[in-house]
Design a protein around this motif. Sequence first.
Motif, PDB file in Angstrom:
ATOM      1  N   GLY A  34       0.761  -1.178  -0.012  1.00 27.76           N
ATOM      2  CA  GLY A  34      -0.073  -0.006  -0.024  1.00 27.76           C
ATOM      3  C   GLY A  34       0.957   1.315  -0.159  1.00 27.76           C
ATOM      4  O   GLY A  34       2.188   1.150  -0.138  1.00 27.76           O
ATOM      5  N   GLU A  35       0.263   2.381   0.395  1.00 24.51           N
ATOM      6  CA  GLU A  35       0.956   3.567   0.499  1.00 24.51           C
ATOM      7  C   GLU A  35       1.473   4.034   1.891  1.00 24.51           C
ATOM      8  O   GLU A  35       0.678   4.608   2.712  1.00 24.51           O
ATOM      9  N   GLY A  36       2.630   3.783   2.215  1.00 21.81           N
ATOM     10  CA  GLY A  36       3.070   4.004   3.229  1.00 21.81           C
ATOM     11  C   GLY A  36       2.555   3.379   4.794  1.00 21.81           C
ATOM     12  O   GLY A  36       2.176   2.038   4.672  1.00 21.81           O
ATOM     13  N   ASN A  37       2.853   3.699   5.758  1.00 19.86           N
ATOM     14  CA  ASN A  37       2.718   3.227   7.062  1.00 19.86           C
ATOM     15  C   ASN A  37       2.076   3.950   8.042  1.00 19.86           C
ATOM     16  O   ASN A  37       2.607   4.797   8.715  1.00 19.86           O
ATOM     17  N   PRO A  38       0.425   3.799   8.170  1.00 20.61           N
ATOM     18  CA  PRO A  38      -0.034   4.375   9.149  1.00 20.61           C
ATOM     19  C   PRO A  38       0.159   4.634  10.120  1.00 20.61           C
ATOM     20  O   PRO A  38      -0.125   5.608  11.236  1.00 20.61           O
ATOM     21  N   TYR A  39       0.810   3.615  10.821  1.00 22.00           N
ATOM     22  CA  TYR A  39       1.075   3.242  12.140  1.00 22.00           C
ATOM     23  C   TYR A  39       2.015   4.098  12.707  1.00 22.00           C
ATOM     24  O   TYR A  39       2.166   4.647  14.032  1.00 22.00           O
ATOM     25  N   VAL A  40       2.930   4.694  12.023  1.00 20.82           N
ATOM     26  CA  VAL A  40       3.921   5.803  12.464  1.00 20.82           C
ATOM     27  C   VAL A  40       3.306   6.981  12.807  1.00 20.82           C
ATOM     28  O   VAL A  40       3.789   7.675  13.932  1.00 20.82           O
ATOM     29  N   LEU A  41       1.981   7.395  12.393  1.00 20.59           N
ATOM     30  CA  LEU A  41       1.269   8.438  13.074  1.00 20.59           C
ATOM     31  C   LEU A  41       0.824   8.174  14.480  1.00 20.59           C
ATOM     32  O   LEU A  41       0.844   9.057  15.387  1.00 20.59           O
ATOM     33  N   VAL A  42       0.409   6.849  14.648  1.00 17.76           N
ATOM     34  CA  VAL A  42       0.008   6.369  15.992  1.00 17.76           C
ATOM     35  C   VAL A  42       1.070   6.471  16.866  1.00 17.76           C
ATOM     36  O   VAL A  42       1.204   7.074  18.065  1.00 17.76           O
ATOM     37  N   LEU A  43       2.656   6.061  16.439  1.00 21.40           N
ATOM     38  CA  LEU A  43       3.692   5.923  17.287  1.00 21.40           C
ATOM     39  C   LEU A  43       3.984   7.528  17.855  1.00 21.40           C
ATOM     40  O   LEU A  43       4.481   7.811  18.892  1.00 21.40           O
ATOM     41  N   LEU A  44       4.105   8.400  16.719  1.00 21.59           N
ATOM     42  CA  LEU A  44       4.322  10.054  17.034  1.00 21.59           C
ATOM     43  C   LEU A  44       3.312  10.458  18.171  1.00 21.59           C
ATOM     44  O   LEU A  44       3.937  11.125  19.165  1.00 21.59           O
ATOM     45  N   ILE A  45       2.268  10.178  17.954  1.00 21.09           N
ATOM     46  CA  ILE A  45       1.168  10.617  19.034  1.00 21.09           C
ATOM     47  C   ILE A  45       1.354   9.568  20.328  1.00 21.09           C
ATOM     48  O   ILE A  45       1.296  10.319  21.403  1.00 21.09           O
ATOM     49  N   GLY A  46       1.788   8.497  20.357  1.00 19.88           N
ATOM     50  CA  GLY A  46       1.467   7.464  21.435  1.00 19.88           C
ATOM     51  C   GLY A  46       2.777   7.324  22.254  1.00 19.88           C
ATOM     52  O   GLY A  46       2.576   6.885  23.305  1.00 19.88           O
ATOM     53  N   TRP A  47       3.998   7.895  21.666  1.00 14.88           N
ATOM     54  CA  TRP A  47       5.219   7.554  22.709  1.00 14.88           C
ATOM     55  C   TRP A  47       5.194   8.098  23.795  1.00 14.88           C
ATOM     56  O   TRP A  47       5.440   7.548  24.891  1.00 14.88           O
ATOM     57  N   PRO A  48       4.534   9.407  24.149  1.00 14.23           N
ATOM     58  CA  PRO A  48       4.666   9.869  25.508  1.00 14.23           C
ATOM     59  C   PRO A  48       3.757   8.984  26.385  1.00 14.23           C
ATOM     60  O   PRO A  48       4.189   9.042  27.685  1.00 14.23           O
ATOM     61  N   PHE A  49       2.637   8.470  25.994  1.00  9.37           N
ATOM     62  CA  PHE A  49       1.940   7.662  26.914  1.00  9.37           C
ATOM     63  C   PHE A  49       2.735   6.446  27.175  1.00  9.37           C
ATOM     64  O   PHE A  49       2.680   5.846  28.260  1.00  9.37           O
ATOM     65  N   VAL A  50       3.426   5.846  26.125  1.00 13.54           N
ATOM     66  CA  VAL A  50       4.356   4.668  26.347  1.00 13.54           C
ATOM     67  C   VAL A  50       5.320   4.841  27.444  1.00 13.54           C
ATOM     68  O   VAL A  50       5.583   4.025  28.502  1.00 13.54           O
ATOM     69  N   LEU A  51       5.936   5.956  27.317  1.00 12.74           N
ATOM     70  CA  LEU A  51       6.929   6.355  28.456  1.00 12.74           C
ATOM     71  C   LEU A  51       6.583   6.674  29.655  1.00 12.74           C
ATOM     72  O   LEU A  51       6.849   6.463  30.909  1.00 12.74           O
ATOM     73  N   LEU A  52       5.189   7.369  29.914  1.00 13.06           N
ATOM     74  CA  LEU A  52       4.424   7.474  31.003  1.00 13.06           C
ATOM     75  C   LEU A  52       4.026   6.214  31.617  1.00 13.06           C
ATOM     76  O   LEU A  52       4.073   6.221  32.850  1.00 13.06           O
ATOM     77  N   PHE A  53       3.706   5.277  31.034  1.00 13.51           N
ATOM     78  CA  PHE A  53       3.407   4.123  31.279  1.00 13.51           C
ATOM     79  C   PHE A  53       4.508   3.269  32.114  1.00 13.51           C
ATOM     80  O   PHE A  53       4.661   2.539  33.128  1.00 13.51           O
ATOM     81  N   ILE A  54       5.490   3.406  31.313  1.00  9.47           N
ATOM     82  CA  ILE A  54       6.909   2.885  31.776  1.00  9.47           C
ATOM     83  C   ILE A  54       7.174   3.370  33.136  1.00  9.47           C
ATOM     84  O   ILE A  54       7.365   2.790  34.392  1.00  9.47           O
ATOM     85  N   TRP A  55       7.188   4.747  33.451  1.00  8.94           N
ATOM     86  CA  TRP A  55       7.529   5.561  34.759  1.00  8.94           C
ATOM     87  C   TRP A  55       6.347   5.253  35.608  1.00  8.94           C
ATOM     88  O   TRP A  55       7.000   4.724  36.836  1.00  8.94           O
ATOM     89  N   ILE A  56       4.997   5.227  35.467  1.00  5.37           N
ATOM     90  CA  ILE A  56       4.098   4.816  36.565  1.00  5.37           C
ATOM     91  C   ILE A  56       4.216   3.390  36.956  1.00  5.37           C
ATOM     92  O   ILE A  56       3.997   3.090  38.017  1.00  5.37           O
ATOM     93  N   THR A  57       4.426   2.568  35.913  1.00  8.49           N
ATOM     94  CA  THR A  57       4.390   1.167  36.239  1.00  8.49           C
ATOM     95  C   THR A  57       5.570   0.725  37.359  1.00  8.49           C
ATOM     96  O   THR A  57       5.464   0.320  37.987  1.00  8.49           O
ATOM     97  N   ILE A  58       6.811   1.541  36.860  1.00  5.46           N
ATOM     98  CA  ILE A  58       8.121   1.343  37.858  1.00  5.46           C
ATOM     99  C   ILE A  58       7.796   1.731  39.106  1.00  5.46           C
ATOM    100  O   ILE A  58       7.834   1.234  40.384  1.00  5.46           O
TER     101      ILE A  58
END
Length: 156
Positions: A34-58
Amino acid sequence: MEKLIKAWFIITLITFVLFKLGETMTAAYTEAAGEGNPYVLVLLIGWPFVLLFIWITIRLARRTVESVHRLGRVGLLVGSLVMAGIGLYINAGQAASLRAGIRVSENAAYASGWNQFTNIIYANQLTFFVLTVSCMAIGVALSFVTRKQTNEERLN
């Protein structure tokens, strides 16, 4: 502590949805490119949440386990490391089989790098499980380190 638990629950749901979107937004390697990788947009928006998840879980794991007897903490640490190792082993096996499938498909040009077919190799439910258990293991390990109590903790 209740606010931390509520925040962890909300961030966990958001992070899980981000990983699940990796699965649902990935084109099957048996389909045409297909044309490109739409998940890259999700990653750009979502990485702060993943980092916050890591910090809060620890942080939550550390605060929860600090009251457990030292021998119990050793058992929790060993158990979480074993679970993370098993999850990582299974994830590596799944990733290897997916890479092999991509290489033999008609879309062999997409067999390397992060693209619309390989999202599922790196962002899936098993990766979320390994991340969660690893963060818990780090939190348990940090519970062995002594620290000063804050005023809020002394009052509770």
